[in-house]
Write a protein that holds these residues in place. Sequence first.
Motif, short mmCIF file in Angstrom:
data_model
loop_
_atom_site.label_atom_id
_atom_site.label_comp_id
_atom_site.label_asym_id
_atom_site.label_seq_id
_atom_site.Cartn_x
_atom_site.Cartn_y
_atom_site.Cartn_z
N SER A 4 0.82 -1.21 0.00
CA SER A 4 0.00 0.00 0.00
C SER A 4 0.86 1.26 0.00
O SER A 4 0.52 2.25 -0.65
CB SER A 4 -0.96 0.00 1.19
N ASN A 89 -3.24 6.94 19.43
CA ASN A 89 -4.54 7.29 18.88
C ASN A 89 -5.48 6.07 18.92
O ASN A 89 -5.22 5.07 18.26
CB ASN A 89 -4.36 7.77 17.44
N SER A 91 -8.31 5.66 17.52
CA SER A 91 -8.88 5.40 16.20
C SER A 91 -7.98 4.48 15.38
O SER A 91 -8.46 3.65 14.61
CB SER A 91 -9.10 6.70 15.45
N LEU A 92 -6.67 4.65 15.54
CA LEU A 92 -5.74 3.77 14.85
C LEU A 92 -5.90 2.33 15.32
O LEU A 92 -5.93 1.40 14.51
CB LEU A 92 -4.30 4.25 15.06
N TRP A 93 -6.02 2.14 16.63
CA TRP A 93 -6.19 0.79 17.18
C TRP A 93 -7.51 0.18 16.71
O TRP A 93 -7.58 -1.03 16.44
CB TRP A 93 -6.10 0.81 18.69
N LEU A 94 -8.54 1.00 16.58
CA LEU A 94 -9.82 0.50 16.07
C LEU A 94 -9.68 0.05 14.62
O LEU A 94 -10.17 -1.02 14.24
CB LEU A 94 -10.89 1.59 16.20
N ALA A 95 -8.99 0.84 13.82
CA ALA A 95 -8.77 0.48 12.43
C ALA A 95 -7.93 -0.79 12.31
O ALA A 95 -8.23 -1.68 11.51
CB ALA A 95 -8.10 1.63 11.68
N LEU A 96 -6.87 -0.88 13.10
CA LEU A 96 -6.03 -2.08 13.08
C LEU A 96 -6.80 -3.31 13.54
O LEU A 96 -6.69 -4.39 12.94
CB LEU A 96 -4.79 -1.87 13.96
N THR A 98 -10.05 -3.78 13.37
CA THR A 98 -11.01 -4.12 12.31
C THR A 98 -10.31 -4.89 11.19
O THR A 98 -10.85 -5.88 10.68
CB THR A 98 -11.66 -2.84 11.76
N THR A 99 -9.12 -4.46 10.82
CA THR A 99 -8.37 -5.15 9.77
C THR A 99 -8.03 -6.57 10.20
O THR A 99 -8.18 -7.51 9.40
CB THR A 99 -7.09 -4.36 9.45
#
Length: 117
Positions: A4, A89, A91-96, A98-99
């Motif tokens: 990416s 952050n 939000s970063l942990w939430l995104a990670l 989710t991935t």
Amino acid sequence: GIGSVVAASLVAPNRRASAVALMFTGLTLANVLGVTLGTALGQEAGWRATFWVVTLIGVVAFVGLARVLPNDREEEKVDLRQEMSALKNPSLWLALGTTVLFAASMFALFTYVAPLL
């Protein structure tokens, strides 16, 4: 992850999101088709054949990328402390998270759908 970053760095700034999305589309298709075809090959020719074919595809992809990707080394210096501060952050942990859950569910699906196919 590296794919990416490379995809985003090869296009104009206003096309970065599209380049990353296209790279992940290819990754998803590779998983869906690769698992199915790998399972079929493994059933017909044995599991070792699947590993040899994956190895061959990997070598061909490596050589192709080495020949096609630009070799410029003009990169900005990165401050590691600043980069690590992003881990504060939520939000970063939430995104990670989710991935990770998405990838785990995708491979769980492949595990249970393979016998049905």
